[in-house]
Design a protein around this motif. Structure first.
Motif, PDB file in Angstrom:
ATOM      1  N   TRP A   1       0.829  -1.199   0.000  1.00  0.00           N
ATOM      2  CA  TRP A   1       0.000   0.000   0.000  1.00  0.00           C
ATOM      3  C   TRP A   1       0.865   1.251   0.000  1.00  0.00           C
ATOM      4  O   TRP A   1       0.596   2.203  -0.736  1.00  0.00           O
ATOM      5  CB  TRP A   1      -0.939  -0.009   1.204  1.00  0.00           C
ATOM      6  CG  TRP A   1      -1.938   1.097   1.151  1.00  0.00           C
ATOM      7  CD1 TRP A   1      -3.096   1.103   0.439  1.00  0.00           C
ATOM      8  CD2 TRP A   1      -1.862   2.354   1.804  1.00  0.00           C
ATOM      9  NE1 TRP A   1      -3.746   2.290   0.620  1.00  0.00           N
ATOM     10  CE2 TRP A   1      -3.003   3.084   1.449  1.00  0.00           C
ATOM     11  CE3 TRP A   1      -0.936   2.929   2.659  1.00  0.00           C
ATOM     12  CZ2 TRP A   1      -3.253   4.366   1.922  1.00  0.00           C
ATOM     13  CZ3 TRP A   1      -1.175   4.208   3.126  1.00  0.00           C
ATOM     14  CH2 TRP A   1      -2.319   4.902   2.768  1.00  0.00           C
ATOM     15  N   ASN A   2       1.934   1.246   0.814  1.00  0.00           N
ATOM     16  CA  ASN A   2       2.847   2.394   0.851  1.00  0.00           C
ATOM     17  C   ASN A   2       3.538   2.587  -0.493  1.00  0.00           C
ATOM     18  O   ASN A   2       3.746   3.711  -0.937  1.00  0.00           O
ATOM     19  CB  ASN A   2       3.893   2.219   1.951  1.00  0.00           C
ATOM     20  CG  ASN A   2       3.304   2.392   3.329  1.00  0.00           C
ATOM     21  OD1 ASN A   2       2.298   3.079   3.506  1.00  0.00           O
ATOM     22  ND2 ASN A   2       3.903   1.760   4.317  1.00  0.00           N
ATOM     23  N   ALA A   3       3.906   1.496  -1.144  1.00  0.00           N
ATOM     24  CA  ALA A   3       4.597   1.588  -2.432  1.00  0.00           C
ATOM     25  C   ALA A   3       3.678   2.150  -3.514  1.00  0.00           C
ATOM     26  O   ALA A   3       4.119   2.932  -4.362  1.00  0.00           O
ATOM     27  CB  ALA A   3       5.117   0.220  -2.857  1.00  0.00           C
ATOM     28  N   THR A   4       2.400   1.774  -3.490  1.00  0.00           N
ATOM     29  CA  THR A   4       1.492   2.257  -4.532  1.00  0.00           C
ATOM     30  C   THR A   4       1.084   3.702  -4.311  1.00  0.00           C
ATOM     31  O   THR A   4       0.608   4.344  -5.246  1.00  0.00           O
ATOM     32  CB  THR A   4       0.228   1.383  -4.619  1.00  0.00           C
ATOM     33  OG1 THR A   4      -0.404   1.351  -3.345  1.00  0.00           O
ATOM     34  CG2 THR A   4       0.562  -0.004  -5.091  1.00  0.00           C
ATOM     35  N   GLN A   5       1.264   4.223  -3.108  1.00  0.00           N
ATOM     36  CA  GLN A   5       0.933   5.622  -2.856  1.00  0.00           C
ATOM     37  C   GLN A   5       1.986   6.565  -3.416  1.00  0.00           C
ATOM     38  O   GLN A   5       1.724   7.735  -3.641  1.00  0.00           O
ATOM     39  CB  GLN A   5       0.748   5.875  -1.348  1.00  0.00           C
ATOM     40  CG  GLN A   5      -0.410   5.119  -0.756  1.00  0.00           C
ATOM     41  CD  GLN A   5      -1.710   5.363  -1.489  1.00  0.00           C
ATOM     42  OE1 GLN A   5      -2.114   6.497  -1.707  1.00  0.00           O
ATOM     43  NE2 GLN A   5      -2.377   4.294  -1.885  1.00  0.00           N
ATOM     44  N   ARG A   6       3.207   6.040  -3.651  1.00  0.00           N
ATOM     45  CA  ARG A   6       4.244   6.861  -4.281  1.00  0.00           C
ATOM     46  C   ARG A   6       3.877   7.121  -5.732  1.00  0.00           C
ATOM     47  O   ARG A   6       3.123   6.369  -6.339  1.00  0.00           O
ATOM     48  CB  ARG A   6       5.610   6.158  -4.215  1.00  0.00           C
ATOM     49  CG  ARG A   6       6.182   6.143  -2.823  1.00  0.00           C
ATOM     50  CD  ARG A   6       7.556   5.604  -2.851  1.00  0.00           C
ATOM     51  NE  ARG A   6       7.481   4.141  -2.939  1.00  0.00           N
ATOM     52  CZ  ARG A   6       8.464   3.366  -3.343  1.00  0.00           C
ATOM     53  NH1 ARG A   6       9.593   3.887  -3.728  1.00  0.00           N
ATOM     54  NH2 ARG A   6       8.321   2.074  -3.382  1.00  0.00           N
TER      55      ARG A   6
ATOM     56  N   LYS B   1       3.209 -14.229  -8.713  1.00  0.00           N
ATOM     57  CA  LYS B   1       4.315 -13.328  -8.413  1.00  0.00           C
ATOM     58  C   LYS B   1       3.931 -11.954  -8.942  1.00  0.00           C
ATOM     59  O   LYS B   1       3.678 -11.794 -10.132  1.00  0.00           O
ATOM     60  CB  LYS B   1       5.602 -13.792  -9.077  1.00  0.00           C
ATOM     61  CG  LYS B   1       6.806 -12.942  -8.693  1.00  0.00           C
ATOM     62  CD  LYS B   1       8.049 -13.392  -9.407  1.00  0.00           C
ATOM     63  CE  LYS B   1       8.688 -14.500  -8.611  1.00  0.00           C
ATOM     64  NZ  LYS B   1      10.027 -14.814  -9.131  1.00  0.00           N
ATOM     65  N   ILE B   2       3.832 -10.978  -8.026  1.00  0.00           N
ATOM     66  CA  ILE B   2       3.514  -9.620  -8.441  1.00  0.00           C
ATOM     67  C   ILE B   2       4.738  -8.741  -8.247  1.00  0.00           C
ATOM     68  O   ILE B   2       5.536  -8.956  -7.332  1.00  0.00           O
ATOM     69  CB  ILE B   2       2.298  -9.044  -7.682  1.00  0.00           C
ATOM     70  CG1 ILE B   2       2.528  -9.049  -6.176  1.00  0.00           C
ATOM     71  CG2 ILE B   2       1.042  -9.776  -8.025  1.00  0.00           C
ATOM     72  CD1 ILE B   2       1.442  -8.363  -5.394  1.00  0.00           C
ATOM     73  N   GLY B   3       4.885  -7.781  -9.125  1.00  0.00           N
ATOM     74  CA  GLY B   3       6.013  -6.869  -9.056  1.00  0.00           C
ATOM     75  C   GLY B   3       5.557  -5.469  -8.696  1.00  0.00           C
ATOM     76  O   GLY B   3       4.521  -5.000  -9.165  1.00  0.00           O
ATOM     77  N   ILE B   4       6.354  -4.803  -7.851  1.00  0.00           N
ATOM     78  CA  ILE B   4       6.124  -3.399  -7.556  1.00  0.00           C
ATOM     79  C   ILE B   4       6.886  -2.642  -8.629  1.00  0.00           C
ATOM     80  O   ILE B   4       8.115  -2.731  -8.700  1.00  0.00           O
ATOM     81  CB  ILE B   4       6.623  -3.030  -6.146  1.00  0.00           C
ATOM     82  CG1 ILE B   4       5.930  -3.914  -5.114  1.00  0.00           C
ATOM     83  CG2 ILE B   4       6.387  -1.564  -5.859  1.00  0.00           C
ATOM     84  CD1 ILE B   4       6.537  -3.838  -3.739  1.00  0.00           C
ATOM     85  N   ALA B   5       6.160  -1.938  -9.490  1.00  0.00           N
ATOM     86  CA  ALA B   5       6.770  -1.418 -10.705  1.00  0.00           C
ATOM     87  C   ALA B   5       6.429   0.042 -10.939  1.00  0.00           C
ATOM     88  O   ALA B   5       5.442   0.562 -10.419  1.00  0.00           O
ATOM     89  CB  ALA B   5       6.297  -2.243 -11.894  1.00  0.00           C
ATOM     90  N   LYS B   6       7.265   0.665 -11.751  1.00  0.00           N
ATOM     91  CA  LYS B   6       7.034   2.023 -12.194  1.00  0.00           C
ATOM     92  C   LYS B   6       6.974   1.996 -13.710  1.00  0.00           C
ATOM     93  O   LYS B   6       7.811   1.353 -14.350  1.00  0.00           O
ATOM     94  CB  LYS B   6       8.162   2.936 -11.725  1.00  0.00           C
ATOM     95  CG  LYS B   6       7.949   4.376 -12.058  1.00  0.00           C
ATOM     96  CD  LYS B   6       8.980   5.242 -11.392  1.00  0.00           C
ATOM     97  CE  LYS B   6       8.623   6.690 -11.657  1.00  0.00           C
ATOM     98  NZ  LYS B   6       8.808   7.508 -10.485  1.00  0.00           N
ATOM     99  N   GLY B   7       5.988   2.636 -14.294  1.00  0.00           N
ATOM    100  CA  GLY B   7       5.820   2.631 -15.741  1.00  0.00           C
ATOM    101  C   GLY B   7       6.993   3.277 -16.451  1.00  0.00           C
ATOM    102  O   GLY B   7       7.509   4.305 -16.010  1.00  0.00           O
ATOM    103  N   LYS B   8       7.418   2.677 -17.563  1.00  0.00           N
ATOM    104  CA  LYS B   8       8.511   3.226 -18.353  1.00  0.00           C
ATOM    105  C   LYS B   8       7.967   4.196 -19.388  1.00  0.00           C
ATOM    106  O   LYS B   8       6.896   3.995 -19.948  1.00  0.00           O
ATOM    107  CB  LYS B   8       9.251   2.107 -19.097  1.00  0.00           C
ATOM    108  CG  LYS B   8      10.140   1.253 -18.252  1.00  0.00           C
ATOM    109  CD  LYS B   8      10.879   0.286 -19.147  1.00  0.00           C
ATOM    110  CE  LYS B   8      11.742  -0.662 -18.363  1.00  0.00           C
ATOM    111  NZ  LYS B   8      12.407  -1.620 -19.243  1.00  0.00           N
ATOM    112  N   LYS B   9       8.758   5.217 -19.672  1.00  0.00           N
ATOM    113  CA  LYS B   9       8.449   6.131 -20.761  1.00  0.00           C
ATOM    114  C   LYS B   9       8.978   5.519 -22.058  1.00  0.00           C
ATOM    115  O   LYS B   9       9.703   4.533 -22.049  1.00  0.00           O
ATOM    116  CB  LYS B   9       9.132   7.480 -20.526  1.00  0.00           C
ATOM    117  CG  LYS B   9       8.777   8.122 -19.195  1.00  0.00           C
ATOM    118  CD  LYS B   9       7.484   8.859 -19.307  1.00  0.00           C
ATOM    119  CE  LYS B   9       7.272   9.717 -18.092  1.00  0.00           C
ATOM    120  NZ  LYS B   9       6.210   9.322 -17.258  1.00  0.00           N
TER     121      LYS B   9
END
Length: 159
Positions: free
Chosen positions: A100-105, A126-134
């Protein structure tokens, strides 16, 4: 006694894989979690008919959910299931608060990467905590991959 590797284990079987996850997202961390399924869903997964490419995970009301994943209907089921229903994911409270903390960033999301049967025959995700790429990040990743292939080719042929 030595611990068995996942590839050597006869019960380990990949059900569905999100191959575009590493291309579209920069994976920072990953986490294994359980999935609550009905009997007909498990039978359908054993036949290998599922898709997690367009799905995502979300923390809602203190619970973790897998949204928009597809599990094909099982023909011989007495009590059939809905193909794209929301499925609850099982994680500990500490892991849930970290997610939850990671998705709030800014820009962080939970991406399902692979669904599989573990060595006990249970369905895991398996789920990954990810940031979208440009787009430029994707181009850089592709260029790096191409250079790695070219380098291997040069080393093999000695040119």
């Amino acid at each position: 006694m030595a611990k068995k590797t996942q590839k050597a284990d006869p019960n380990y079987k990949v059900i569905a894989e999100n191959r575009r996850a590493r291309f579209d997202y920069a994976i920072e961390d990953d986490l294994e979690c359980g999935v609550i399924l009905t009997g007909s869903e498990v039978k359908s997964l054993r036949m290998g008919s599922s898709n997690i490419a367009e799905s995502y995970a979300a923390v809602e009301d203190g619970e973790l959910w897998l949204v928009n994943s597809y599990i094909a209907p099982y023909d011989r089921a007495m009590f059939p299931h809905m193909e794209r229903r929301r499925r609850k994911l099982l994680v500990s409270r500490k892991q849930l608060s970290n997610l939850w903390n990671a998705t709030q960033r800014k820009g962080m999301t939970l991406v399902p990467m692979v669904m599989y049967f573990n060595h006990k025959g249970r369905v895991k995700l398996k789920i990954g905590i990810a940031k979208g790429k440009k787009i430029h990040d994707k181009r850089a990743t592709e260029a790096k991959r191409d250079w790695g292939r070219q380098k291997q080719r040069l080393l093999r042929h000695g040119d």
